[in-house]
Motif scaffolding. Structure first.
Motif, PDB file in Angstrom:
ATOM      1  N   PHE B 338      43.916  33.918  37.650  1.00 51.86           N
ATOM      2  CA  PHE B 338      43.140  34.904  38.407  1.00 51.86           C
ATOM      3  C   PHE B 338      41.673  34.838  38.011  1.00 51.86           C
ATOM      4  N   LEU B 339      41.428  34.825  36.692  1.00 48.10           N
ATOM      5  CA  LEU B 339      40.039  34.797  36.226  1.00 48.10           C
ATOM      6  C   LEU B 339      39.332  33.540  36.716  1.00 48.10           C
ATOM      7  N   SER B 340      40.023  32.396  36.674  1.00 46.93           N
ATOM      8  CA  SER B 340      39.325  31.167  37.063  1.00 46.93           C
ATOM      9  C   SER B 340      39.102  31.141  38.578  1.00 46.93           C
ATOM     10  N   GLU B 341      40.052  31.689  39.361  1.00 43.49           N
ATOM     11  CA  GLU B 341      39.815  31.764  40.809  1.00 43.49           C
ATOM     12  C   GLU B 341      38.693  32.735  41.149  1.00 43.49           C
ATOM     13  N   MET B 342      38.626  33.859  40.424  1.00 47.60           N
ATOM     14  CA  MET B 342      37.557  34.840  40.644  1.00 47.60           C
ATOM     15  C   MET B 342      36.205  34.156  40.458  1.00 47.60           C
ATOM     16  N   ASN B 343      36.124  33.314  39.415  1.00 46.41           N
ATOM     17  CA  ASN B 343      34.868  32.627  39.124  1.00 46.41           C
ATOM     18  C   ASN B 343      34.469  31.657  40.230  1.00 46.41           C
ATOM     19  N   LYS B 344      35.455  31.275  41.065  1.00 47.32           N
ATOM     20  CA  LYS B 344      35.149  30.325  42.138  1.00 47.32           C
ATOM     21  C   LYS B 344      34.837  31.015  43.450  1.00 47.32           C
ATOM     22  N   LEU B 345      34.966  32.321  43.481  1.00 48.98           N
ATOM     23  CA  LEU B 345      34.730  33.052  44.732  1.00 48.98           C
ATOM     24  C   LEU B 345      33.276  32.831  45.182  1.00 48.98           C
ATOM     25  N   THR B 346      33.129  32.290  46.399  1.00 51.99           N
ATOM     26  CA  THR B 346      31.776  32.003  46.869  1.00 51.99           C
ATOM     27  C   THR B 346      31.602  32.546  48.285  1.00 51.99           C
ATOM     28  N   ASN B 347      30.536  33.244  48.493  1.00 56.89           N
ATOM     29  CA  ASN B 347      30.203  33.802  49.804  1.00 56.89           C
ATOM     30  C   ASN B 347      31.402  34.471  50.477  1.00 56.89           C
ATOM     31  N   PHE B 348      32.139  35.239  49.690  1.00 55.79           N
ATOM     32  CA  PHE B 348      33.279  35.958  50.245  1.00 55.79           C
ATOM     33  C   PHE B 348      32.751  37.078  51.135  1.00 55.79           C
ATOM     34  N   ASP B 349      33.196  37.080  52.383  1.00 54.74           N
ATOM     35  CA  ASP B 349      32.703  38.099  53.321  1.00 54.74           C
ATOM     36  C   ASP B 349      33.804  39.129  53.556  1.00 54.74           C
ATOM     37  N   SER B 350      33.633  40.314  52.961  1.00 54.37           N
ATOM     38  CA  SER B 350      34.651  41.351  53.138  1.00 54.37           C
ATOM     39  C   SER B 350      34.545  41.996  54.511  1.00 54.37           C
ATOM     40  N   GLY B 351      33.424  41.773  55.189  1.00 47.67           N
ATOM     41  CA  GLY B 351      33.193  42.426  56.470  1.00 47.67           C
ATOM     42  C   GLY B 351      32.718  43.861  56.313  1.00 47.67           C
ATOM     43  N   VAL B 352      32.833  44.383  55.101  1.00 52.30           N
ATOM     44  CA  VAL B 352      32.498  45.778  54.849  1.00 52.30           C
ATOM     45  C   VAL B 352      31.144  45.888  54.173  1.00 52.30           C
ATOM     46  N   GLN B 353      30.919  44.987  53.214  1.00 48.29           N
ATOM     47  CA  GLN B 353      29.703  45.108  52.424  1.00 48.29           C
ATOM     48  C   GLN B 353      28.503  44.475  53.126  1.00 48.29           C
ATOM     49  N   ALA B 354      27.328  44.902  52.699  1.00 48.81           N
ATOM     50  CA  ALA B 354      26.105  44.464  53.353  1.00 48.81           C
ATOM     51  C   ALA B 354      25.842  42.981  53.144  1.00 48.81           C
ATOM     52  N   SER B 355      26.340  42.435  52.043  1.00 46.56           N
ATOM     53  CA  SER B 355      26.116  41.006  51.839  1.00 46.56           C
ATOM     54  C   SER B 355      27.410  40.374  51.352  1.00 46.56           C
ATOM     55  N   THR B 356      27.441  39.050  51.318  1.00 45.17           N
ATOM     56  CA  THR B 356      28.637  38.365  50.840  1.00 45.17           C
ATOM     57  C   THR B 356      28.672  38.415  49.320  1.00 45.17           C
ATOM     58  N   MET B 357      29.861  38.099  48.786  1.00 43.74           N
ATOM     59  CA  MET B 357      30.083  38.231  47.351  1.00 43.74           C
ATOM     60  C   MET B 357      30.314  36.850  46.753  1.00 43.74           C
ATOM     61  N   SER B 358      29.619  36.564  45.647  1.00 44.92           N
ATOM     62  CA  SER B 358      29.825  35.279  44.974  1.00 44.92           C
ATOM     63  C   SER B 358      29.878  35.502  43.473  1.00 44.92           C
ATOM     64  N   PHE B 359      30.825  34.844  42.832  1.00 47.32           N
ATOM     65  CA  PHE B 359      30.858  34.857  41.378  1.00 47.32           C
ATOM     66  C   PHE B 359      30.783  33.422  40.871  1.00 47.32           C
ATOM     67  N   SER B 360      30.283  33.250  39.668  1.00 49.80           N
ATOM     68  CA  SER B 360      30.349  31.964  38.996  1.00 49.80           C
ATOM     69  C   SER B 360      30.553  32.285  37.526  1.00 49.80           C
ATOM     70  N   PRO B 361      30.970  31.312  36.726  1.00 50.86           N
ATOM     71  CA  PRO B 361      31.182  31.623  35.305  1.00 50.86           C
ATOM     72  C   PRO B 361      29.944  32.222  34.646  1.00 50.86           C
ATOM     73  N   LEU B 362      28.759  31.942  35.199  1.00 49.32           N
ATOM     74  CA  LEU B 362      27.532  32.438  34.582  1.00 49.32           C
ATOM     75  C   LEU B 362      27.013  33.723  35.220  1.00 49.32           C
ATOM     76  N   ASP B 363      27.619  34.138  36.325  1.00 51.96           N
ATOM     77  CA  ASP B 363      27.094  35.306  37.031  1.00 51.96           C
ATOM     78  C   ASP B 363      28.234  36.138  37.591  1.00 51.96           C
ATOM     79  N   HIS B 364      28.413  37.320  37.047  1.00 42.92           N
ATOM     80  CA  HIS B 364      29.483  38.197  37.507  1.00 42.92           C
ATOM     81  C   HIS B 364      28.971  39.413  38.267  1.00 42.92           C
ATOM     82  N   ALA B 365      27.704  39.391  38.642  1.00 40.97           N
ATOM     83  CA  ALA B 365      27.193  40.421  39.548  1.00 40.97           C
ATOM     84  C   ALA B 365      27.312  39.836  40.950  1.00 40.97           C
ATOM     85  N   GLY B 366      28.346  40.259  41.677  1.00 37.41           N
ATOM     86  CA  GLY B 366      28.715  39.562  42.908  1.00 37.41           C
ATOM     87  C   GLY B 366      27.839  39.850  44.103  1.00 37.41           C
TER      88      GLY B 366
END
Lengths: 335, 391, 289
Positions: B338-366
């Motif tokens: 789960f943690l490693s997949e979370m780190n790969k989340l890129t430009n996830f568009d929830s459709g709800v939030q104002a911008s897309t969400m991205s995480f990387s191992p170095l950045d957890h402010a999505g």
């Protein structure tokens, strides 16, 4: 005064009775101690955390009771003493890298200073004046935590370093438990001795009638300063332990909600009863955890409990115990 | 009495452990994935309980549609009363007693910062922030802490960029609460201004619960700002705007998230007082838009008594991201994966939030930015630039 | 700027004065310091809110009924919670007021804590410019409302027969009982009146703020500060204290630092009690504990 006459009349009976009470109490204390030492084997980390919180609140309640129950002064500065202690421990550990025992002493010292600071106006004003003054003092302290950013890290608070020694017993919560327990037993034991000494009798004399006490040669000022100082010391140390328990100190922890909790514990435990304070602390910090699923009614339950105590058992749990179990009756219990 | 307590506690722990065993045995065929959640359900921040209800509606809806890869989600919701001590107790209960797979929770930054060392210690436990915005939650990065909401840094940057989107805005003043929430926006805002070579021409504190902003507003007016950043809760924002109008501070006001712009107008009762008001808005569309209607129906289904508000949706993006990541894990749901997949989340568009969400191992402010909302002809509208001054 | 700060201070201060006056009346009549007085203010705001927004009644009807309700709440508090304590020590009465303050707070939080509740303004309208001073019509309403309520109290206590009896009953309850005054009923009524003044203050303030369970705490502290400043137990002192406090807050914010506004009330309480416990405007009254 009536008490002395009473005890001389039934002197012999009293002596026997007291001796038996003491043996019983000794046995009881030993059993309790053994159980308390073994407790960590029975609980998981969450329950251990809750128990640790209980130990801290027992110390707070005993400290608050010194002023509220024994000295009979309505002072609302308890949450302030608690906060001062927590900040003293946390900040001396962060800024000065003080080792834990010294940081806890710093909490006691800071609490004592705050206690004496409140005692000085208490020499001049009483009753509701003192209540209002102490209320203002508590809020002023909170303002200081928020606005003295450079020292206190401002409104968001700060993390307290975790002493490695506490992790030696497997889990840090367990290490904290034995530390808290040791501190609480020593501090509460010392308080019981203080209350039984002439100082304790002076506190009660001030509570019963300040003018009469003064005319009998009790130094009211000294009694007040000692009671407030000691109360501040105990609650300050409890604050230091609280900083350690949570690993974080924030100004919001020491506001009116904290005061209500302290207040309810002492009232429900019983004014002028050490044992009652301890039981009150266990009850009121344990109940919200058991009632987690009924969130939202804590204020209502606490206030109804307070009202119930005022109506139906003004002496609280301590009074109830004293009436039922003579061996556990406390000498200076509020008559 | 201590004896009784010990016995009670002992019995309690035994009971809990034994039920735990029963659960584990019963459900070996397709065990549910336990998600722990904590939020202020009581206390002074109880209004934010709907953030938890919003996110749990997402999980309940997923369950009603068969779960994720055939596995149901089991939600354990705890109260933190916005109090660090209660928050730590809640997290310890979720981990030591309920043994949840991951935690999705936390609205009050105080509480989240208090549990942070706890989470760091158990570094396999995935922790996803529900709504807490303090930038110091995800910066510096902790391997197992993810923040899928706009941080105070993101909010402050968006506000400052927006204020400076009109070239004639040079002098910016700030009015702010001095509590944790206020100061955690204030400092990033000052830093963001600095990055543009500016310092605030005036910074005043306006406390929560105050009923009058005269002295603060007069100070702001004396500084002659071109725009005012208002880091205020809804009630105080309305009081400030009313006084700003009264004392003739007619410059754009840029507010933090939280306040509803229509409510603010209604409360002041003077449309002109909110004419130049812009508020940070974390969602992609206004909640009355068609895009949000299906969501509103889902919430009404599970929490019919709860009012629906902008903040109801704050935790939805995080819940959708968690669900998406679990889905990608397939049958092999482990914390490490789960943690490693979370780190790969890129430009996830929830459709709800104002911008897309991205995480990387170095950045957890999505989430890095948000929208600004403004009343156009009485209708809340998402705008991209500060409009030119009206005559 | 000075004129504006002073005038705005008087607007806010007149509400502090009103709440302080309610507490003082209760204190003079019963020698109880009500730590739950802020919650009368809060309940008043919620009563108006529920009747106005929840039931959709018009302002005049909602206000009239809310005032009646609050009077009843005050009477009930006396009847159910205070009177049964009998001749308990001062500490018990103080505790009881603390207990019911949290009870009321808890109850409103339970029912309305998750909503953002607000009242529409009583008076809309553009600010009126008087040169160096600008005021909203609402500001006049606040001063007029608070002023009228306070005037009624003074006239009542100083010039009516009932008012004089009330004063007699509070100064010497046993004597009043001997001459045939129903002292318990009088105490009930005073609790009702105290709660009612809370509701009046709520009416004047709540439309420009939110209505929320914690709104009483700040008001209580301000009322304490006003009473302390003016001399505990003095009706005129409470009013002067409230007005002064409003002005002090504004001057602190305007000329010293905006971060000091919040603690002006606390500093006033501490300074006055340390330096001149009888209050700046008052004569020394020992509390009848």
């Amino acid at each position: 005064m009536s008490k002395t006459a009473d005890s001389s009349a039934t002197g012999n009976y009293r002596v026997n009775h007291l001796a038996r009470g003491r043996t019983l109490r000794g046995l009881g204390l030993a059993t309790c101690l053994a159980l308390l030492l073994g407790l960590p084997l029975l609980v998981n980390e969450y329950q251990q955390f809750v128990v640790n919180t209980m130990v801290i609140y027992a110390l707070i309640a005993v400290g608050f009771n010194v002023v509220l129950g024994y000295l009979g002064q309505l002072a609302f500065a308890n949450a302030a003493f608690f906060g001062v202690g927590a900040y003293a421990t946390g900040l001396t550990m962060v800024h000065l890298a003080l080792p834990l025992p010294l940081a806890l002493l710093a909490a006691g010292a800071a609490g004592t200073v705050a206690g004496i600071a409140v005692a000085l106006p208490a020499l001049r004003v009483q009753g509701h004046y003192l209540a209002i003054f102490t209320l203002a003092f508590g809020e002023l302290m909170r303002w200081v935590y928020v606005h003295a950013d450079a020292v206190t890290f401002g409104p968001s608070g700060f993390n307290v370093p975790r002493p490695a020694a506490l992790g030696l017993l497997g889990s840090p919560e367990r290490g904290k438990y034995y530390l808290f327990l040791a501190v609480a037993i020593i501090a509460i034991g010392a308080t019981v001795r203080l209350l039984r000494s002439r100082f304790g009798r002076a506190f009660v004399a001030v509570r019963n009638n300040e003018r009469a006490a003064a005319s009998l040669g009790v130094s009211v000022a000294r009694a007040k300063i000692i009671a407030f100082g000691w109360s501040g010391f105990l609650v300050g140390v409890a604050g230091g332990l609280y900083a350690l328990l949570n690993g974080r100190v924030t100004p919001d922890s020491f506001g009116l909600a904290q005061l209500l909790l302290n207040f309810a514990i002492v009232m429900i435990g019983g004014l002028g009863s050490v044992l009652g304070s301890i039981l009150g602390a266990i009850l009121l910090t344990g109940a919200p955890e058991l009632l987690r699923n009924f969130a939202g009614i804590e204020e209502i339950v606490f206030s109804l409990l307070l009202i119930g105590v005022l109506f139906f058992m003004p002496k609280g749990i301590g009074g109830l115990i004293a009436a039922r179990i003579p061996a556990l009756r406390e000498p200076l219990h509020r008559e | 009495m201590r004896r009784t307590t010990a016995i009670v506690l002992g019995a309690l722990s035994f009971a809990v452990q034994s039920t735990g065993c029963v659960n584990a045995q019963e459900t070996t065929s397709s065990p549910p994935i336990k998600i722990g959640m904590f939020a202020p359900l009581t206390g002074s921040a109880a209004f934010a309980a709907k953030v938890a209800y919003g996110a749990s509606s997402v999980y309940k809806d997923i369950n009603d549609h068969g779960g994720i890869n055939g596995r149901k989600l089991e939600l354990v919701l705890e109260d933190d009363a916005c109090d660090p001590n209660k928050g730590i107790a809640a997290v310890k209960k979720l981990t030591a007693q309920d043994r949840v797979f991951l935690i999705h929770g936390g609205w009050c930054s105080n509480v989240v910062l208090a549990i942070k060392p706890e989470i760091e210690r158990d570094n396999t436990l995935p922790y996803v922030v529900l709504g807490a915005a303090s930038a110091s939650i995800s910066t510096p990065v902790t391997a197992n802490i993810f923040q899928p909401v706009a941080t105070t840094q993101a909010v402050a940057n968006t506000m400052v960029d927006f204020a400076l989107s009109r070239p004639d805005v040079k002098k910016v003043a700030i009015i702010s609460h001095s509590d944790e929430w206020g100061k955690s926006h204030l400092q990033p805002a000052i830093d963001a201004l600095k990055a543009h070579g500016l310092t605030p021409v005036e910074t005043v504190y306006f406390e929560r619960g105050s009923t009058d902003a005269t002295s603060q507003t007069l100070k702001l007016r004396a500084a002659k700002p071109d725009a005012v950043l208002a880091v205020l809760y809804p009630a105080e924002l309305a009081i400030y705007l009313r006084d700003a109008y009264k004392y003739g501070v007619r410059v754009p006001t840029i507010g933090t998230q939280g306040a509803s712009i229509e409510d603010t107008e209604r409360r002041i009762g003077i449309p002109d007082a909110v004419r130049d008001l812009y508020i940070f808005y974390p969602l992609s569309q206004t909640i009355s838009s068609d895009q949000f209607k299906p969501w509103a129906e889902i919430f009404k289904k599970y929490y019919p008594a709860e009012p629906i508000d902008t903040i109801t949706f704050i935790g939805v993006g995080g819940a959708l991201a968690i669900a998406d990541v679990i889905k990608r894990l397939g049958p092999d749901v482990t914390r490490e994966r789960f943690l490693s997949e979370m780190n790969k989340l890129t430009n996830f568009d929830s459709g709800v939030q104002a911008s897309t969400m991205s995480f990387s191992p170095l950045d957890h402010a999505g989430i890095k930015s948000g929208n600004m909302i403004h009343l156009v002809d009485g209708v809340p509208t998402i705008v991209s630039k500060l409009s030119t001054p009206k005559p | 700027m000075l004129a504006q700060l002073a005038i705005s201070g008087i607007v806010v201060g007149s509400v502090y004065a009103l709440v302080a006056l309610g507490m003082t009346i209760l204190f003079r009549a019963t020698s109880i310091v009500n730590f739950g007085h802020g919650e009368f203010f809060m309940l008043g705001a919620f009563a108006i809110y529920v009747l106005k927004q929840g039931f959709g009644w018009s302002y005049p009807v909602a206000i009239a009924i809310a005032f009646g309700l609050l009077f009843l709440v005050g009477v009930l508090v006396e009847r159910v919670l205070i009177r049964p304590l009998g001749s308990a020590p001062f500490l018990s009465f103080a505790m009881m007021t603390v207990a019911f303050s949290f009870l009321f707070k808890g109850l409103t939080r339970f029912f309305y804590g998750r909503d953002v509740s607000m009242l529409p303004p009583l008076l809309n309208g553009e600010p009126l410019d008087f040169g160096s001073v600008v005021l909203f019509p609402q500001d006049f309403l606040v001063i007029a409302g608070a002023g009228a309520t306070m005037t009624i109290f003074f006239l009542f206590f100083e010039y009516t027969q009932v008012g004089k009896i009330v004063q007699a009953a509070s100064q010497a309850p046993r004597g009043a009982a001997l001459v045939g005054i129903n002292v318990p009923a009088f105490h009930s009524a005073m609790w009702g009146v105290a709660a009612l003044t809370g509701a009046v203050a709520a009416l004047l303030i709540a439309p420009s703020t939110l209505v929320y369970p914690d709104m009483g705490g700040q008001m209580l502290v301000h009322a304490f500060a006003a009473m302390t400043l003016g001399g505990f137990g003095s009706l005129g002192g409470a009013v002067l204290g409230g007005l002064s406090l409003g002005i002090i807050e504004n001057l602190m914010g305007g000329y010293v630092s905006s971060s000091l506004v919040e603690i002006s009330a606390y500093l006033v309480i501490m300074l006055v009690l340390l330096v001149r416990p009888q209050g700046v405007f008052g004569e020394w009254r020992t509390s009848r504990v």
